[in-house]
Write a protein that holds these residues in place. Sequence first.
Motif, PDB file in Angstrom:
ATOM      1  N   LEU A 190       0.829  -0.986  -0.021  1.00 11.21           N
ATOM      2  CA  LEU A 190      -0.157   0.067   0.236  1.00 11.21           C
ATOM      3  C   LEU A 190       0.788   1.262  -0.301  1.00 11.21           C
ATOM      4  O   LEU A 190       0.563   2.310  -0.612  1.00 11.21           O
ATOM      5  N   SER A 191       1.801   1.365   0.633  1.00 15.01           N
ATOM      6  CA  SER A 191       2.670   2.535   1.313  1.00 15.01           C
ATOM      7  C   SER A 191       3.930   1.379   1.472  1.00 15.01           C
ATOM      8  O   SER A 191       4.039   1.658   2.658  1.00 15.01           O
ATOM      9  N   GLN A 192       5.129   1.484   0.821  1.00  6.74           N
ATOM     10  CA  GLN A 192       6.295   0.969   0.870  1.00  6.74           C
ATOM     11  C   GLN A 192       7.298   1.556   2.500  1.00  6.74           C
ATOM     12  O   GLN A 192       8.162   0.796   3.020  1.00  6.74           O
ATOM     13  N   SER A 193       6.515   2.721   2.855  1.00  6.37           N
ATOM     14  CA  SER A 193       7.813   3.645   3.113  1.00  6.37           C
ATOM     15  C   SER A 193       7.110   3.208   4.464  1.00  6.37           C
ATOM     16  O   SER A 193       8.473   3.899   5.272  1.00  6.37           O
ATOM     17  N   LEU A 194       5.757   3.082   4.686  1.00  2.00           N
ATOM     18  CA  LEU A 194       5.325   2.326   5.991  1.00  2.00           C
ATOM     19  C   LEU A 194       4.518   0.990   5.805  1.00  2.00           C
ATOM     20  O   LEU A 194       4.349   0.980   7.521  1.00  2.00           O
ATOM     21  N   ASP A 195       4.758  -0.044   5.631  1.00  2.00           N
ATOM     22  CA  ASP A 195       3.967  -0.936   5.327  1.00  2.00           C
ATOM     23  C   ASP A 195       4.636  -1.608   6.291  1.00  2.00           C
ATOM     24  O   ASP A 195       6.558  -1.793   6.623  1.00  2.00           O
ATOM     25  N   HIS A 196       4.426  -2.281   6.782  1.00  3.15           N
ATOM     26  CA  HIS A 196       5.551  -3.469   8.044  1.00  3.15           C
ATOM     27  C   HIS A 196       4.181  -4.616   7.932  1.00  3.15           C
ATOM     28  O   HIS A 196       3.280  -4.976   8.454  1.00  3.15           O
ATOM     29  N   ILE A 197       5.339  -5.339   8.199  1.00  3.99           N
ATOM     30  CA  ILE A 197       4.482  -7.303   8.802  1.00  3.99           C
ATOM     31  C   ILE A 197       4.346  -7.399  10.386  1.00  3.99           C
ATOM     32  O   ILE A 197       5.723  -6.837  11.194  1.00  3.99           O
ATOM     33  N   GLY A 198       3.490  -7.813  10.852  1.00  3.19           N
ATOM     34  CA  GLY A 198       3.391  -7.901  12.188  1.00  3.19           C
ATOM     35  C   GLY A 198       2.738  -9.130  12.358  1.00  3.19           C
ATOM     36  O   GLY A 198       1.960 -10.173  11.867  1.00  3.19           O
ATOM     37  N   PHE A 199       2.333  -9.256  13.775  1.00  6.46           N
ATOM     38  CA  PHE A 199       2.179 -10.569  14.565  1.00  6.46           C
ATOM     39  C   PHE A 199       0.962 -10.118  15.708  1.00  6.46           C
ATOM     40  O   PHE A 199       1.118  -9.779  16.730  1.00  6.46           O
ATOM     41  N   PHE A 200       0.460 -11.485  15.509  1.00  2.00           N
ATOM     42  CA  PHE A 200      -1.104 -11.550  16.861  1.00  2.00           C
ATOM     43  C   PHE A 200      -0.894 -12.690  17.684  1.00  2.00           C
ATOM     44  O   PHE A 200      -1.048 -13.762  17.012  1.00  2.00           O
ATOM     45  N   ALA A 201      -1.080 -12.761  18.362  1.00  3.27           N
ATOM     46  CA  ALA A 201      -1.445 -13.784  19.575  1.00  3.27           C
ATOM     47  C   ALA A 201      -1.729 -13.573  20.885  1.00  3.27           C
ATOM     48  O   ALA A 201      -2.038 -12.457  21.230  1.00  3.27           O
ATOM     49  N   LYS A 202      -2.142 -15.181  21.795  1.00  2.00           N
ATOM     50  CA  LYS A 202      -2.652 -13.944  23.206  1.00  2.00           C
ATOM     51  C   LYS A 202      -1.952 -13.745  23.927  1.00  2.00           C
ATOM     52  O   LYS A 202      -2.401 -13.184  24.724  1.00  2.00           O
ATOM     53  N   ARG A 203      -0.941 -14.402  24.282  1.00  2.00           N
ATOM     54  CA  ARG A 203       0.214 -14.030  25.136  1.00  2.00           C
ATOM     55  C   ARG A 203       1.462 -12.728  24.283  1.00  2.00           C
ATOM     56  O   ARG A 203       1.687 -13.074  23.421  1.00  2.00           O
TER      57      ARG A 203
END
Length: 430
Positions: A190-203
């Motif tokens: 979408l916007s390379q200068s701002l895009d991150h890969i991230g993660f979701f979990a319970k802990r």
Amino acid sequence: MNLDNPPWVTTLIASRGDAQACASRLEQARARADELDPQLKAFTFRPDHYDGVDHAAAKPLAGMPIAVKDLIATADMPTTYGSPAYAGYLPAEDAEIVSRIRALGGIVFGKTVTTEFAWRQPGPTVNPWNPLHTPGGSSSGSAAAVGAGIVPLAVGTQTLGSVIRPAAYCGVVGYKPTHGRVPTAGAHPLSQSLDHIGFFAKRVEDVALAQALFVDGKADVLASIDAWNGAFTPRRPVSVGVIRTSLWSRADAQQQANFDQSIERLKAAGVEPHELELRVDLPVIVDALNTILQVEAHRNIGPVAAKHPDKVSDRMKALVEAGAAVPAAKYDEARALQKELSAQSAAFVGGYDVLVSPPATGGAPRGLDDTGDATFCAAWSFLGMPAVTIPSGRTADGMPLGLQLIGARDTDLSVLQFAAWAQATLPAFG
């Protein structure tokens, strides 16, 4: 919707198991998805069979079912980017993050709903705590799938607030690493200068495992998840910088009260809180961020919008058109400001161990036509600083609220250690 956390979810990341145990976990995840997803609508695609799964016990993610946002390419599953223009599209190869998941023994359990090209047009996913409320976006399905206890770990992306905000809305942990530390190759930009890969979990410990594997590249020393549990140590911060910003009034009364209560609980546990102002006023950062986003979205999505105008939403068309109208000099100035301020991320932290801020303006809004306000995530996406949100309470109508912790660039491990301590200290839904 039954949100009692299945025992297998809480123990999955804490043990590796043999092939039979891995297969059992996968079946339990499938059964939970079969039960909940018809209402939750978190997934765009789940395979009928999981062929070629590597249950080798020596691999850190052996047998772990992991959900992947539909913005991220999978060669064996359709990847639509949340757009009718890509209906049925099958990429030629996996995204880099998907290749790493598979190499570490993880199972791509399915593709999760994203807003259109990670912008503001919502998909069908509902909030696991109340189906009349948004799960947030753009990583809607990933946050909801973890919130509902279907998978123990999910992958998303964040350009403004697309990991932190939906995690807060769905009552789970969301982690956005330092910008660029997790390769975005194979995730539609979408916007390379701002895009991150991230993660979701319970802990927090579980997203910290993702940090070890995908940010710090410790797969070679993590012979098992058991070894990781002994290696990761939560830490109490000595001092925290409390960030409200000049846009504090955008947070509703319940979010403000929960934030203040969280600060008081941390203080009672031995932390020294200090009110801190941003070095640059938030509206200045938001304006520069929007300039970059608009221009780069025009470059990345504009050709699709021009070729398939009937398959692109009015929200996306408006973003693309705004980007086309931005003068080149204004974009260059915004990028220069981003680079200058990003290099000063340690100064933004002000010498404190970690910063704390609301992750959202309140609980998940009622309605499914909007994914919420990213105001309190914007600065950290713009600066590329690591951020974690943890559950910290509920609204009067039972919707989750969160607390966001932020650190200087490349201090991901410390931020996660502080966040793990804070999660153990604060009542998740007090």
